[in-house]
Design a protein around this motif. Structure first.
Motif, short mmCIF file in Angstrom:
data_model
loop_
_atom_site.label_atom_id
_atom_site.label_comp_id
_atom_site.label_asym_id
_atom_site.label_seq_id
_atom_site.Cartn_x
_atom_site.Cartn_y
_atom_site.Cartn_z
N UNK A 188 0.85 -1.19 0.00
CA UNK A 188 0.00 0.00 0.00
C UNK A 188 0.89 1.24 0.00
N UNK A 189 0.37 2.31 -0.58
CA UNK A 189 1.11 3.57 -0.67
C UNK A 189 0.20 4.71 -0.24
N UNK A 190 0.73 5.58 0.58
CA UNK A 190 0.02 6.80 0.95
C UNK A 190 0.28 7.83 -0.13
N UNK A 238 9.89 -0.42 1.50
CA UNK A 238 9.28 0.89 1.66
C UNK A 238 9.59 1.73 0.41
N UNK A 239 8.63 1.83 -0.52
CA UNK A 239 8.84 2.68 -1.70
C UNK A 239 8.61 4.16 -1.35
N UNK A 240 9.48 5.00 -1.86
CA UNK A 240 9.34 6.45 -1.74
C UNK A 240 9.45 7.00 -3.15
N UNK A 261 4.43 0.87 2.12
CA UNK A 261 4.97 -0.28 2.84
C UNK A 261 4.46 -1.54 2.15
N UNK A 262 5.37 -2.48 1.89
CA UNK A 262 4.96 -3.66 1.16
C UNK A 262 5.86 -4.86 1.42
N UNK A 263 5.51 -5.94 0.76
CA UNK A 263 6.25 -7.20 0.87
C UNK A 263 6.69 -7.63 -0.53
N UNK A 264 7.87 -8.23 -0.61
CA UNK A 264 8.36 -8.73 -1.90
C UNK A 264 9.04 -10.08 -1.71
#
Length: 238
Positions: A75-77, A136-138, A93-96
């Motif tokens: 999910x991303x805010x 954690x993608x930014x 925040x995610x899983x890979x």
């Protein structure tokens, strides 16, 4: 007989009309008016992607085989930065899960790990590195969306940080071997890019950090300085 059929037909029409009118009223009550525009809309807050994984900077004679793959979800805010809301900052925040099939064999010896290219004399069907990560993608996000359009172009680019939750090596040959990959880099980081229109989006990731600790070397003394390159597709949803 005809009169009776006519009466039945009229009654049937009245019942259907009444039910339709009631259903239409229920639908209007439950479904928001599509003409209303949400000027505070946000985009693409859930993602799911699949990738083909490539090992870069492989030691001499190390080759990939089978289908190295990965899957990611999270999910991303979405935080719009301008009034039009087509430019935004995304933090998620995610899983890979990533699997790398290759001929680089990992063996446990004297409490440590020994690395070699699988000899031609050894028959095996599978040799794989598995990695499970918390990510954690930014990213900085641009899209051509509007408050009333759900089909649009998008370009999302940024940094993805990763923490290794679990890693292991699995070798399937004359015997099966599996043990924890204690020498994989605990922290990962890379640049990622998503480009596409509507449902279909191209995805790419380039790892800035090496996959293994600096003390990981081949039996020949060559350093295992491999980095990950992932290409695939990614899907977004609200």
């Amino acid at each position: 007989m005809k009169v009776r059929l006519y009466v039945v037909y009229v009654i049937f029409l009245c019942v259907v009309t009444t039910i339709y009118a009631q259903d239409e009223q229920v639908i209007k009550t439950l479904v928001p008016d599509s003409t209303k525009v949400d000027n505070k809309y946000k985009e693409d807050q859930v993602y799911l992607g699949v990738t083909y994984n490539i090992l870069l900077n492989r030691p001499a004679d190390v080759k990939q085989n089978n289908l190295s793959r990965g899957v990611q979800l999270g999910v991303i805010k979405d935080m719009p930065l301008n009034k039009r809301r087509n430019i935004a900052l995304g933090v998620g925040l995610g899983y890979a899960y990533n699997a790398y099939f290759n001929n680089l064999q990992f063996l446990e010896r004297d409490g440590g790990t020994w690395y070699r290219v699988v000899p031609d004399s050894v028959n095996y069907s599978r040799n794989r590195i598995d990695a499970h990560l918390l990510e954690m993608p930014i990213e900085l996000r641009w899209r051509s969306s509007t408050a009333s359009s759900y089909r649009f172009w998008r370009i999302y680019a940024g940094l993805k940080l990763g923490y290794l939750l679990a890693g292991n090596y699995k070798f399937v040959g004359d015997k099966r071997e599996k043990f924890t990959a204690s020498d994989m880099s605990r922290f990962q980081a890379g640049l990622h890019l998503s480009v596409g229109y509507n449902t279909w989006n191209f995805y790419a990731y380039y790892g800035l950090r090496r996959l293994f600790d600096s003390n990981a070397v081949m039996e020949t003394g060559e350093s295992i300085d491999m980095h990950a390159l992932k290409v695939g597709i990614i899907f977004y949803a609200l």
